[in-house]
Design an enzyme around this catalytic site. Sequence first.
Site, PDB file in Angstrom:
ATOM      1  N   ASN A   8      37.530  40.186  42.943  1.00 54.31           N
ATOM      2  CA  ASN A   8      38.718  39.351  42.791  1.00 54.31           C
ATOM      3  C   ASN A   8      39.937  40.169  43.216  1.00 54.31           C
ATOM      4  O   ASN A   8      40.365  41.062  42.497  1.00 54.31           O
ATOM      5  CB  ASN A   8      38.836  38.921  41.315  1.00 54.31           C
ATOM      6  N   TRP A   9      40.452  39.841  44.399  1.00 49.16           N
ATOM      7  CA  TRP A   9      41.582  40.624  44.931  1.00 49.16           C
ATOM      8  C   TRP A   9      42.895  40.297  44.233  1.00 49.16           C
ATOM      9  O   TRP A   9      43.885  40.981  44.445  1.00 49.16           O
ATOM     10  CB  TRP A   9      41.749  40.354  46.433  1.00 49.16           C
ATOM     11  N   LYS A  10      42.906  39.228  43.478  1.00 51.39           N
ATOM     12  CA  LYS A  10      44.157  38.764  42.851  1.00 51.39           C
ATOM     13  C   LYS A  10      45.236  38.631  43.941  1.00 51.39           C
ATOM     14  O   LYS A  10      44.912  38.245  45.057  1.00 51.39           O
ATOM     15  CB  LYS A  10      44.560  39.702  41.711  1.00 51.39           C
ATOM     16  N   HIS A  95      40.414  31.851  35.017  1.00 46.90           N
ATOM     17  CA  HIS A  95      40.714  33.281  34.872  1.00 46.90           C
ATOM     18  C   HIS A  95      41.852  33.448  33.847  1.00 46.90           C
ATOM     19  O   HIS A  95      42.794  32.651  33.829  1.00 46.90           O
ATOM     20  CB  HIS A  95      41.109  33.890  36.219  1.00 46.90           C
ATOM     21  N   GLU A  97      44.334  35.324  33.718  1.00 52.72           N
ATOM     22  CA  GLU A  97      45.698  35.437  34.267  1.00 52.72           C
ATOM     23  C   GLU A  97      46.249  34.057  34.628  1.00 52.72           C
ATOM     24  O   GLU A  97      47.455  33.816  34.531  1.00 52.72           O
ATOM     25  CB  GLU A  97      45.696  36.379  35.484  1.00 52.72           C
ATOM     26  N   GLU A 167      34.943  37.818  30.537  1.00 56.07           N
ATOM     27  CA  GLU A 167      35.976  38.828  30.778  1.00 56.07           C
ATOM     28  C   GLU A 167      36.861  38.951  29.542  1.00 56.07           C
ATOM     29  O   GLU A 167      37.823  38.189  29.390  1.00 56.07           O
ATOM     30  CB  GLU A 167      36.844  38.420  31.969  1.00 56.07           C
ATOM     31  N   GLY A 173      42.080  45.051  33.615  1.00 57.77           N
ATOM     32  CA  GLY A 173      43.153  45.865  34.174  1.00 57.77           C
ATOM     33  C   GLY A 173      43.687  46.922  33.224  1.00 57.77           C
ATOM     34  O   GLY A 173      44.709  47.549  33.500  1.00 57.77           O
ATOM     35  N   SER A 213      37.744  45.923  33.818  1.00 57.12           N
ATOM     36  CA  SER A 213      37.699  47.376  34.076  1.00 57.12           C
ATOM     37  C   SER A 213      36.293  47.869  34.399  1.00 57.12           C
ATOM     38  O   SER A 213      35.909  48.980  34.003  1.00 57.12           O
ATOM     39  CB  SER A 213      38.304  48.160  32.907  1.00 57.12           C
ATOM     40  N   GLY A 234      37.984  43.447  39.522  1.00 54.21           N
ATOM     41  CA  GLY A 234      39.372  43.361  39.978  1.00 54.21           C
ATOM     42  C   GLY A 234      39.765  44.619  40.729  1.00 54.21           C
ATOM     43  O   GLY A 234      39.452  44.805  41.907  1.00 54.21           O
ATOM     44  N   GLY A 235      40.439  45.522  40.044  1.00 50.80           N
ATOM     45  CA  GLY A 235      40.994  46.731  40.666  1.00 50.80           C
ATOM     46  C   GLY A 235      40.006  47.489  41.544  1.00 50.80           C
ATOM     47  O   GLY A 235      40.342  47.887  42.661  1.00 50.80           O
TER      48      GLY A 235
END
Length: 253
Positions: A8-10, A95, A97, A167, A173, A213, A234-235
Amino acid sequence: MRNIVAGNWKSNKLLNESEQFTNELIQQLSRIEKTEVFICPPAPYLAALASKHGSRGKLKIAAQQCSGEAMGAFTGEFSADMLNSCGVHAVLIGHSERREHFGESDDVVEKKVRKAIDSGLRVIFCCGESLGDRTSNNHFHWVEKQLIHALSNLNSKEMNQVVVAYEPIWAIGTGQTATAEQAQEMHAFIRTWISNQFGQEIALTTAILYGGSCKPSNALEIFKQKDVNGGLIGGAALEIDSFMAIIDAAEAC
Ligand code: PGA
């Protein structure tokens, strides 16, 4: 069941960076045999990436969200049917966010799931509790509420289009990962819920991903858990080396 790793590049990467990353990823994926790999780029790049890479089998393109409405006078929105017509394979829905920063309630999430399923997309449905719900021991109740709201109106055939991503919000994150035991415990709970709702066969074939994470140093331990079928990353999905190391971990399970 095949493991799945979804990046997930966000809201990251410019168009040229997304093309460069994807070209390199495709090359590296030639060594991957059994893991299903998704990337979820920002919406403006979806059509270009899906038409170039979407039908090659090794890599699947997913959107990070879609509208809960059909086409029409909804400025700025894009519908599930539009994604489908661009060759997009799947969509993340719910998600944390989106729920937190864009006010997506359980009702909105449910509408989006319905539209995505009806358009034939696969849905990566995200659920997970806040730190407060975890510390007050409300986490199972919270996740069950999210599952009921979003998925209980689906029939068994529609449920085949769904991947669940657990999640925990406190792990997204933050660098703080759920332990392998915490992940397994919640994944087993989710699988039991699916079994009670849709039957054991569907429960055994529904992939349940861990997200929060997840990185090369902890992916293998988490993915080895019985009810963990890969990860939503993610990251660590933004760099080829770390993303590939996580895909290798899924491949090794
Ligand atoms: P993270 O994000 O891996 O950076 O924690 C996961 C996600 O939000 O899907």
